[in-house]
Design a protein around this motif. Structure first.
Motif, PDB file in Angstrom:
ATOM      1  N   ASP A  94      76.293  72.215  19.229  1.00 20.94           N
ATOM      2  CA  ASP A  94      74.966  71.648  18.955  1.00 20.94           C
ATOM      3  C   ASP A  94      74.140  71.528  20.235  1.00 20.94           C
ATOM      4  O   ASP A  94      72.929  71.762  20.227  1.00 20.94           O
ATOM      5  CB  ASP A  94      75.084  70.273  18.300  1.00 20.94           C
ATOM      6  CG  ASP A  94      75.682  70.329  16.907  1.00 20.94           C
ATOM      7  OD1 ASP A  94      75.780  71.443  16.356  1.00 20.94           O
ATOM      8  OD2 ASP A  94      76.051  69.268  16.377  1.00 20.94           O
ATOM      9  N   GLU A  97      72.986  74.971  21.302  1.00 20.99           N
ATOM     10  CA  GLU A  97      71.864  75.404  20.467  1.00 20.99           C
ATOM     11  C   GLU A  97      70.556  74.765  20.930  1.00 20.99           C
ATOM     12  O   GLU A  97      69.523  75.432  21.015  1.00 20.99           O
ATOM     13  CB  GLU A  97      72.148  75.041  19.014  1.00 20.99           C
ATOM     14  CG  GLU A  97      71.127  75.563  18.042  1.00 20.99           C
ATOM     15  CD  GLU A  97      71.492  75.259  16.600  1.00 20.99           C
ATOM     16  OE1 GLU A  97      70.590  75.339  15.761  1.00 20.99           O
ATOM     17  OE2 GLU A  97      72.665  74.941  16.320  1.00 20.99           O
ATOM     18  N   GLU A  98      70.599  73.481  21.246  1.00 28.64           N
ATOM     19  CA  GLU A  98      69.384  72.806  21.720  1.00 28.64           C
ATOM     20  C   GLU A  98      68.933  73.367  23.063  1.00 28.64           C
ATOM     21  O   GLU A  98      67.738  73.539  23.294  1.00 28.64           O
ATOM     22  CB  GLU A  98      69.609  71.298  21.823  1.00 28.64           C
ATOM     23  CG  GLU A  98      69.571  70.609  20.481  1.00 28.64           C
ATOM     24  CD  GLU A  98      69.376  69.110  20.592  1.00 28.64           C
ATOM     25  OE1 GLU A  98      68.833  68.637  21.613  1.00 28.64           O
ATOM     26  OE2 GLU A  98      69.768  68.412  19.651  1.00 28.64           O
ATOM     27  N   SER A 101      67.166  76.603  22.695  1.00 26.39           N
ATOM     28  CA  SER A 101      65.853  76.511  22.047  1.00 26.39           C
ATOM     29  C   SER A 101      64.807  75.822  22.919  1.00 26.39           C
ATOM     30  O   SER A 101      63.666  75.672  22.495  1.00 26.39           O
ATOM     31  CB  SER A 101      65.979  75.795  20.700  1.00 26.39           C
ATOM     32  OG  SER A 101      66.333  74.446  20.899  1.00 26.39           O
ATOM     33  N   LEU A 102      65.165  75.408  24.133  1.00 23.26           N
ATOM     34  CA  LEU A 102      64.192  74.770  25.022  1.00 23.26           C
ATOM     35  C   LEU A 102      63.137  75.783  25.450  1.00 23.26           C
ATOM     36  O   LEU A 102      63.456  76.887  25.872  1.00 23.26           O
ATOM     37  CB  LEU A 102      64.885  74.230  26.279  1.00 23.26           C
ATOM     38  CG  LEU A 102      65.826  73.051  26.107  1.00 23.26           C
ATOM     39  CD1 LEU A 102      66.542  72.766  27.427  1.00 23.26           C
ATOM     40  CD2 LEU A 102      65.080  71.822  25.643  1.00 23.26           C
ATOM     41  N   TRP A 129      77.821  64.594  23.405  1.00 25.01           N
ATOM     42  CA  TRP A 129      76.564  64.402  22.682  1.00 25.01           C
ATOM     43  C   TRP A 129      75.849  63.136  23.153  1.00 25.01           C
ATOM     44  O   TRP A 129      74.628  63.133  23.329  1.00 25.01           O
ATOM     45  CB  TRP A 129      76.806  64.364  21.176  1.00 25.01           C
ATOM     46  CG  TRP A 129      75.515  64.282  20.428  1.00 25.01           C
ATOM     47  CD1 TRP A 129      74.971  63.191  19.844  1.00 25.01           C
ATOM     48  CD2 TRP A 129      74.570  65.338  20.241  1.00 25.01           C
ATOM     49  NE1 TRP A 129      73.753  63.500  19.297  1.00 25.01           N
ATOM     50  CE2 TRP A 129      73.482  64.815  19.523  1.00 25.01           C
ATOM     51  CE3 TRP A 129      74.540  66.679  20.613  1.00 25.01           C
ATOM     52  CZ2 TRP A 129      72.380  65.580  19.167  1.00 25.01           C
ATOM     53  CZ3 TRP A 129      73.434  67.433  20.252  1.00 25.01           C
ATOM     54  CH2 TRP A 129      72.378  66.884  19.537  1.00 25.01           C
ATOM     55  N   TRP A 132      74.442  63.866  26.537  1.00 26.85           N
ATOM     56  CA  TRP A 132      73.324  64.798  26.368  1.00 26.85           C
ATOM     57  C   TRP A 132      72.078  64.060  25.896  1.00 26.85           C
ATOM     58  O   TRP A 132      70.975  64.307  26.381  1.00 26.85           O
ATOM     59  CB  TRP A 132      73.712  65.903  25.391  1.00 26.85           C
ATOM     60  CG  TRP A 132      72.558  66.711  24.864  1.00 26.85           C
ATOM     61  CD1 TRP A 132      72.068  66.701  23.602  1.00 26.85           C
ATOM     62  CD2 TRP A 132      71.754  67.649  25.590  1.00 26.85           C
ATOM     63  NE1 TRP A 132      71.015  67.572  23.490  1.00 26.85           N
ATOM     64  CE2 TRP A 132      70.798  68.166  24.696  1.00 26.85           C
ATOM     65  CE3 TRP A 132      71.744  68.089  26.906  1.00 26.85           C
ATOM     66  CZ2 TRP A 132      69.853  69.108  25.077  1.00 26.85           C
ATOM     67  CZ3 TRP A 132      70.792  69.030  27.290  1.00 26.85           C
ATOM     68  CH2 TRP A 132      69.864  69.527  26.381  1.00 26.85           C
ATOM     69  N   THR A 133      72.239  63.143  24.955  1.00 27.01           N
ATOM     70  CA  THR A 133      71.102  62.382  24.436  1.00 27.01           C
ATOM     71  C   THR A 133      70.446  61.570  25.548  1.00 27.01           C
ATOM     72  O   THR A 133      69.222  61.540  25.663  1.00 27.01           O
ATOM     73  CB  THR A 133      71.552  61.467  23.281  1.00 27.01           C
ATOM     74  OG1 THR A 133      72.166  62.275  22.275  1.00 27.01           O
ATOM     75  CG2 THR A 133      70.379  60.726  22.680  1.00 27.01           C
ATOM     76  N   LYS A 136      68.646  63.995  27.861  1.00 30.01           N
ATOM     77  CA  LYS A 136      67.455  64.534  27.203  1.00 30.01           C
ATOM     78  C   LYS A 136      66.322  63.506  27.213  1.00 30.01           C
ATOM     79  O   LYS A 136      65.183  63.837  27.548  1.00 30.01           O
ATOM     80  CB  LYS A 136      67.824  64.934  25.772  1.00 30.01           C
ATOM     81  CG  LYS A 136      66.780  65.682  25.038  1.00 30.01           C
ATOM     82  CD  LYS A 136      67.297  66.287  23.747  1.00 30.01           C
ATOM     83  CE  LYS A 136      67.996  65.290  22.868  1.00 30.01           C
ATOM     84  NZ  LYS A 136      68.308  65.810  21.534  1.00 30.01           N
TER      85      LYS A 136
END
Length: 150
Positions: A94, A97-98, A101-102, A129, A132-133, A136
């Motif tokens: 996941d 994938e993010e 897509s940046l 995750w 990462w959050t 981000k």
């Protein structure tokens, strides 16, 4: 004797595709259609490195290269750098994938491959995750303080 009638003049149209190029100060016409425009330059480096990690993995899986040393020789980087790039493939799918897509960042990029190293070193995808959050949210806040983080 009568004079012979003049032959009828017909127009001839020739279509030759060409495109204009400016390699320096002068303008040149080159045959063929213009090349496709370059890909968007605003794709963050970390997304390009993630794509490179996937490409390296395909080369390894396909047997085109034997090991990271071969990849390093082909790419013109050190084996250590190949390892750093390949470590991006240890991120949860996941997250990968993010990252892929940046797009659309102007100026300084919001995150780097170096920022992702501690996350990739974490084996638990749930912990990845969470980290990462946080990264981000911090990155988006840093690039645009008025923007909603998610």
């Amino acid at each position: 004797m009568t004079a012979a009638a003049a032959p009828a003049v017909t127009a001839l149209t020739v279509r030759v595709p060409f495109h204009v190029v400016r390699p320096s100060r002068r303008i040149e016409l080159r045959p063929g259609r213009a090349p496709a425009p370059a890909p968007d330059a605003n794709v963050p480096r970390v997304a390009r490195l993630m794509a490179l990690a996937h490409h390296y993995q395909r080369l390894l899986d396909g047997g085109e290269v034997v090991d990271y040393a071969d990849l390093a020789r082909i790419s013109g980087v050190t084996r250590a750098r190949v390892s750093q790039i390949m470590d991006l493939s240890l991120l949860a799918p996941d997250i990968q994938e993010e990252i892929l897509s940046l797009t659309g960042f102007r100026g300084r990029e919001p995150m780097t491959e170096h920022d992702l190293r501690p996350i990739a070193a974490t084996l638990d995808w749930r912990a990845q995750w969470e980290a990462w959050t946080v990264l981000k949210v911090d990155s988006l806040r840093w690039t645009n303080p008025n923007r909603s983080p998610i």
